[in-house]
Design an enzyme around this catalytic site. Structure first.
Site, PDB file in Angstrom:
ATOM      1  N   TYR A   1      -3.730  -8.286  17.678  1.00 58.90           N
ATOM      2  CA  TYR A   1      -4.770  -8.107  16.652  1.00 58.90           C
ATOM      3  C   TYR A   1      -5.067  -9.398  15.907  1.00 58.90           C
ATOM      4  O   TYR A   1      -6.213  -9.831  15.794  1.00 58.90           O
ATOM      5  CB  TYR A   1      -4.303  -7.075  15.613  1.00 58.90           C
ATOM      6  CG  TYR A   1      -4.410  -5.639  16.043  1.00 58.90           C
ATOM      7  CD1 TYR A   1      -5.415  -4.827  15.533  1.00 58.90           C
ATOM      8  CD2 TYR A   1      -3.495  -5.081  16.916  1.00 58.90           C
ATOM      9  CE1 TYR A   1      -5.512  -3.494  15.883  1.00 58.90           C
ATOM     10  CE2 TYR A   1      -3.584  -3.747  17.275  1.00 58.90           C
ATOM     11  CZ  TYR A   1      -4.593  -2.955  16.764  1.00 58.90           C
ATOM     12  OH  TYR A   1      -4.687  -1.646  17.122  1.00 58.90           O
TER      13      TYR A   1
ATOM     14  N   CYS B   1      -5.630  -7.278   5.568  1.00 61.09           N
ATOM     15  CA  CYS B   1      -6.920  -6.593   5.776  1.00 61.09           C
ATOM     16  C   CYS B   1      -8.046  -7.087   4.868  1.00 61.09           C
ATOM     17  O   CYS B   1      -9.144  -7.374   5.349  1.00 61.09           O
ATOM     18  CB  CYS B   1      -6.775  -5.089   5.535  1.00 61.09           C
ATOM     19  SG  CYS B   1      -5.222  -4.385   6.050  1.00 61.09           S
TER      20      CYS B   1
ATOM     21  N   HIS C   1     -31.964   8.464  16.438  1.00 61.73           N
ATOM     22  CA  HIS C   1     -32.686   7.356  17.052  1.00 61.73           C
ATOM     23  C   HIS C   1     -33.520   6.611  16.025  1.00 61.73           C
ATOM     24  O   HIS C   1     -34.092   7.257  15.142  1.00 61.73           O
ATOM     25  CB  HIS C   1     -33.592   7.918  18.161  1.00 61.73           C
ATOM     26  CG  HIS C   1     -34.289   6.863  18.931  1.00 61.73           C
ATOM     27  ND1 HIS C   1     -33.654   6.081  19.876  1.00 61.73           N
ATOM     28  CD2 HIS C   1     -35.582   6.431  18.880  1.00 61.73           C
ATOM     29  CE1 HIS C   1     -34.530   5.226  20.385  1.00 61.73           C
ATOM     30  NE2 HIS C   1     -35.693   5.414  19.796  1.00 61.73           N
TER      31      HIS C   1
ATOM     32  N   LYS D   1      -8.994 -10.875   5.190  1.00 62.48           N
ATOM     33  CA  LYS D   1      -9.461 -11.026   6.582  1.00 62.48           C
ATOM     34  C   LYS D   1     -10.857 -10.416   6.757  1.00 62.48           C
ATOM     35  O   LYS D   1     -11.729 -10.999   7.388  1.00 62.48           O
ATOM     36  CB  LYS D   1      -8.443 -10.357   7.516  1.00 62.48           C
ATOM     37  CG  LYS D   1      -8.714 -10.430   9.008  1.00 62.48           C
ATOM     38  CD  LYS D   1      -9.595  -9.374   9.576  1.00 62.48           C
ATOM     39  CE  LYS D   1      -9.244  -7.967   9.247  1.00 62.48           C
ATOM     40  NZ  LYS D   1      -8.080  -7.444   9.910  1.00 62.48           N
TER      41      LYS D   1
ATOM     42  N   ALA E   1      14.592  -7.187  -4.448  1.00 61.54           N
ATOM     43  CA  ALA E   1      15.614  -6.177  -4.683  1.00 61.54           C
ATOM     44  C   ALA E   1      16.374  -5.918  -3.388  1.00 61.54           C
ATOM     45  O   ALA E   1      15.822  -6.069  -2.303  1.00 61.54           O
ATOM     46  CB  ALA E   1      14.959  -4.881  -5.162  1.00 61.54           C
TER      47      ALA E   1
ATOM     48  N   SER F   1       0.825  -1.220   0.000  1.00 59.69           N
ATOM     49  CA  SER F   1       0.000   0.000   0.000  1.00 59.69           C
ATOM     50  C   SER F   1       0.856   1.267   0.000  1.00 59.69           C
ATOM     51  O   SER F   1       0.600   2.198  -0.771  1.00 59.69           O
ATOM     52  CB  SER F   1      -0.907   0.018   1.226  1.00 59.69           C
ATOM     53  OG  SER F   1      -1.694  -1.136   1.255  1.00 59.69           O
TER      54      SER F   1
ATOM     55  N   THR G   1      -2.117   0.109   7.608  1.00 60.46           N
ATOM     56  CA  THR G   1      -2.114   0.496   6.193  1.00 60.46           C
ATOM     57  C   THR G   1      -2.281   2.008   5.968  1.00 60.46           C
ATOM     58  O   THR G   1      -1.506   2.606   5.209  1.00 60.46           O
ATOM     59  CB  THR G   1      -3.233  -0.275   5.447  1.00 60.46           C
ATOM     60  OG1 THR G   1      -2.970  -1.658   5.629  1.00 60.46           O
ATOM     61  CG2 THR G   1      -3.273   0.059   3.978  1.00 60.46           C
TER      62      THR G   1
ATOM     63  N   GLY H   1      -1.781 -12.727  21.604  1.00 56.76           N
ATOM     64  CA  GLY H   1      -2.920 -12.023  22.205  1.00 56.76           C
ATOM     65  C   GLY H   1      -3.070 -10.654  21.588  1.00 56.76           C
ATOM     66  O   GLY H   1      -3.536  -9.717  22.236  1.00 56.76           O
TER      67      GLY H   1
ATOM     68  N   CYS I   1      -1.718  -5.898   3.093  1.00 57.91           N
ATOM     69  CA  CYS I   1      -3.123  -5.514   3.268  1.00 57.91           C
ATOM     70  C   CYS I   1      -4.012  -6.167   2.213  1.00 57.91           C
ATOM     71  O   CYS I   1      -5.029  -6.777   2.535  1.00 57.91           O
ATOM     72  CB  CYS I   1      -3.249  -3.997   3.223  1.00 57.91           C
ATOM     73  SG  CYS I   1      -4.938  -3.447   3.411  1.00 57.91           S
TER      74      CYS I   1
ATOM     75  N   GLU J   1      -8.487 -11.626  16.152  1.00 58.27           N
ATOM     76  CA  GLU J   1      -9.389 -11.593  14.993  1.00 58.27           C
ATOM     77  C   GLU J   1      -9.643 -13.003  14.459  1.00 58.27           C
ATOM     78  O   GLU J   1     -10.794 -13.401  14.247  1.00 58.27           O
ATOM     79  CB  GLU J   1      -8.795 -10.711  13.890  1.00 58.27           C
ATOM     80  CG  GLU J   1      -8.879  -9.236  14.250  1.00 58.27           C
ATOM     81  CD  GLU J   1      -8.359  -8.296  13.160  1.00 58.27           C
ATOM     82  OE1 GLU J   1      -8.673  -7.112  13.226  1.00 58.27           O
ATOM     83  OE2 GLU J   1      -7.641  -8.755  12.261  1.00 58.27           O
TER      84      GLU J   1
ATOM     85  N   GLU K   1     -26.077   6.437  18.916  1.00 57.15           N
ATOM     86  CA  GLU K   1     -26.615   7.551  19.696  1.00 57.15           C
ATOM     87  C   GLU K   1     -26.080   7.545  21.133  1.00 57.15           C
ATOM     88  O   GLU K   1     -26.068   8.569  21.801  1.00 57.15           O
ATOM     89  CB  GLU K   1     -28.145   7.562  19.673  1.00 57.15           C
ATOM     90  CG  GLU K   1     -28.813   6.403  20.378  1.00 57.15           C
ATOM     91  CD  GLU K   1     -30.346   6.458  20.290  1.00 57.15           C
ATOM     92  OE1 GLU K   1     -30.922   7.543  20.504  1.00 57.15           O
ATOM     93  OE2 GLU K   1     -30.960   5.412  20.006  1.00 57.15           O
TER      94      GLU K   1
ATOM     95  N   ARG L   1       1.030 -15.311  26.164  1.00 60.06           N
ATOM     96  CA  ARG L   1       2.107 -15.474  27.145  1.00 60.06           C
ATOM     97  C   ARG L   1       1.854 -14.745  28.467  1.00 60.06           C
ATOM     98  O   ARG L   1       2.470 -15.071  29.474  1.00 60.06           O
ATOM     99  CB  ARG L   1       3.438 -15.033  26.553  1.00 60.06           C
ATOM    100  CG  ARG L   1       3.546 -13.568  26.199  1.00 60.06           C
ATOM    101  CD  ARG L   1       4.943 -13.282  25.719  1.00 60.06           C
ATOM    102  NE  ARG L   1       5.085 -11.962  25.149  1.00 60.06           N
ATOM    103  CZ  ARG L   1       6.199 -11.527  24.585  1.00 60.06           C
ATOM    104  NH1 ARG L   1       7.252 -12.304  24.515  1.00 60.06           N
ATOM    105  NH2 ARG L   1       6.266 -10.313  24.084  1.00 60.06           N
TER     106      ARG L   1
END
Ligand code: NDP
Length: 448
Positions: A178, A48, A437, A51, A115, A15, A312, A176, A43, A182, A442, A199
């Site tokens: 992200y 991302c 509402h 996922k 590279a 990205s 990202t 533990g 990503c 997920e 809200e 851990r």
């Protein structure tokens, strides 16, 4: 004759790298970009995007489970893993094609292959070709850490999880953060038996502890087994489809799949950084100044390879600013404060600004407003789960300095609210805003 083959040579077409290359080219620079894998980076190709698609499948599965309450007949509900996997692959390929077409349209020269740096102005491709450039930008990202334990190779990382042959019957996840949370949440919702092994008893370290505690309770209520204070000692194959995970607390877990999600490190090995005198920190991250310049005058680095904020949108902003500054009319400084983030669990967690703990450490006692409520969607679908919102307010100025949300659609709601937090709005401004509402959002303007 120009002094170099290119004005800019970008290493890594993720990205950040792609954004920098296209913007520099739009400013009139002669640009090349090298990529050893697929165009799009973590990503698009293995993060991302796929996922999020899996997370949608997981949300849909749990919504449909409760749909009879609303008269929607979901009898025979079934997950076709190979159909989901094909859709993921198709979407990734579609996006990759768009990225490639955009590079071509921008007249950026695409060079496939790994590279590495040869000198402050030279890059060498794996094929042996050497190119020179006035400036070099390193945007190679980060890579999953594999623990150094016997049998580690029997596990997979988030790179491989999208192409598994079948839905894991039993999944054991190490970590533990992200990625661990997920995928634990997603695979549980899709039908796997999931154990999460961390851990310590601190999960999602950078997030508000109270909100994280509630998320863990919710995951646990949904059937995710959570083991805190243990790591993997050893992984052994015990059958064609069966592994044994030995934990540091002496326990053993049998499973079909092991996921290593214990963090990601900058992918700087073999990049030839020493040949241009580029300094790295103890984790191998490239050290950069406030304009992303490395310790070599002509070489810059952006995104996860600098290991600051591995997100990202941050890499994209850095790529844009780099290109505007070096090849355009200058760039404004990037604001690294109030970077919103979300954990796409079910329920998702989203946050911007300081946690209660960070705010208290910085300002002393702060004012906290919370809302612990059952979102209308859950009431109507007969789901007992509650949502939780927290506002962290500066006691002297009334400014909202942190917002933390756990509940349906919280990432979507938080992105809009982050504008208010980043704009320095006060709790009184939230209070003065009329509620919309009926909505979950809200609650943001109703906290007393
Ligand atoms: P994280 O840094 O989020 O979490 C790593 C986890 O692994 C932590 O719980 C950490 O524990 C644990 N850990 C680290 N080293 C070891 C070890 N040697 N043994 C056992 N456990 C260990 O990393 P992720 O890999 O989950 O994600 C990488 C980054 O990618 C994230 O920080 C995030 O910036 C980005 N990301 C963002 C997403 C999003 O925006 N929704 C989704 C996925 C990734 P401890 O806390 O004790 O160090």
């Amino acid at each position: 004759m120009p002094a170099h083959d290119f004005d800019l040579f970008v290493i890594g077409a993720g990205s950040g790298g792609v954004r920098a290359a296209r913007v520099a080219a739009a400013h009139g620079a002669r640009v090349a970009i090298a990529e050893e894998h697929r165009v799009g980076g973590t990503c698009v190709i293995r993060g991302c995007v796929p996922k999020k698609m899996m997370a949608y499948a997981a949300h849909l599965a749990s919504d449909l489970f409760h749909s009879p309450t609303l008269g929607v007949d979901a009898e025979g509900l079934n997950l076709d893993w190979s159909a989901l996997r094909s859709s993921l692959a198709r979407e990734v390929s579609r996006l990759e094609a768009i990225y490639r077409a955009n590079l071509e349209r921008s007249e950026v020269k695409f060079l496939p292959g790994r590279a590495s740096i040869v000198s402050p102005h030279e890059v060498k491709l794996a094929s042996g070709e050497v190119y020179s450039a006035s400036k070099i930008l390193i945007a190679v990202g980060a890579w999953p850490i594999i623990p150094q334990i016997p049998g580690a190779e029997l596990g997979i990382t988030s790179n491989e999880i999208f192409s598994l042959a079948r839905l894991p019957e039993t999944l054991v996840v190490l970590g533990g953060g992200y990625i661990a949370l997920e995928f634990a949440s997603i695979f549980r919702a899709l039908g796997s038996n999931v154990t999460l092994v961390n851990r310590s008893d601190t999960f999602l370290r950078s997030h508000d502890a109270e909100v994280v505690r509630r998320l863990l309770t919710s995951l646990s209520d949904k059937g995710v087994k959570i083991v805190a204070g243990a790591t993997f000692e050893k992984i052994t194959r015990i059958g064609a489809d069966s592994l044994d995970v030995q934990l540091s607390n002496g326990d053993h877990i049998s499973c079909s799949t092991v996921l290593h999600a214990a963090g990601r490190l900058p992918k700087t090995g073999d990049l030839g950084l020493a040949k241009a005198g580029i300094a790295v920190d103890t984790k191998g991250a490239i050290c950069v100044d406030e304009v992303n310049r490395t310790s070599c005058e002509t070489i810059f680095a952006i995104g996860d390879v600098t290991n600051r904020i591995q997100l990202t949108p941050v890499a994209i902003r850095e790529g844009q600013a780099f290109a505007d500054r070096c090849f355009g009319n200058g760039a404004s400084a990037i604001n690294y404060e109030n970077v919103p983030s979300a954990v796409f669990t079910n329920p998702p967690l989203a946050a911007v600004g300081l946690t209660e703990e960070q705010a208290a450490a910085k300002f002393g006692p702060v004012t906290i407003y919370t809302s612990d409520f059952r979102p209308m969607k859950n009431v109507l679908l007969d789901v007992p789960e509650r949502a939780f919102y927290k506002l962290v307010v500066h006691p002297g100025t009334d400014q909202v300095i942190g917002l933390h949300m756990l509940g349906p659609e919280s990432p979507e709601i938080l992105q809009a609210a982050a504008i208010a937090v980043n704009g320095g709005m006060k709790k009184a401004d939230f209070d003065a805003t009329m509620a919309l509402h009926p909505s979950m959002a809200e609650e943001l303007v109703l906290m007393k």
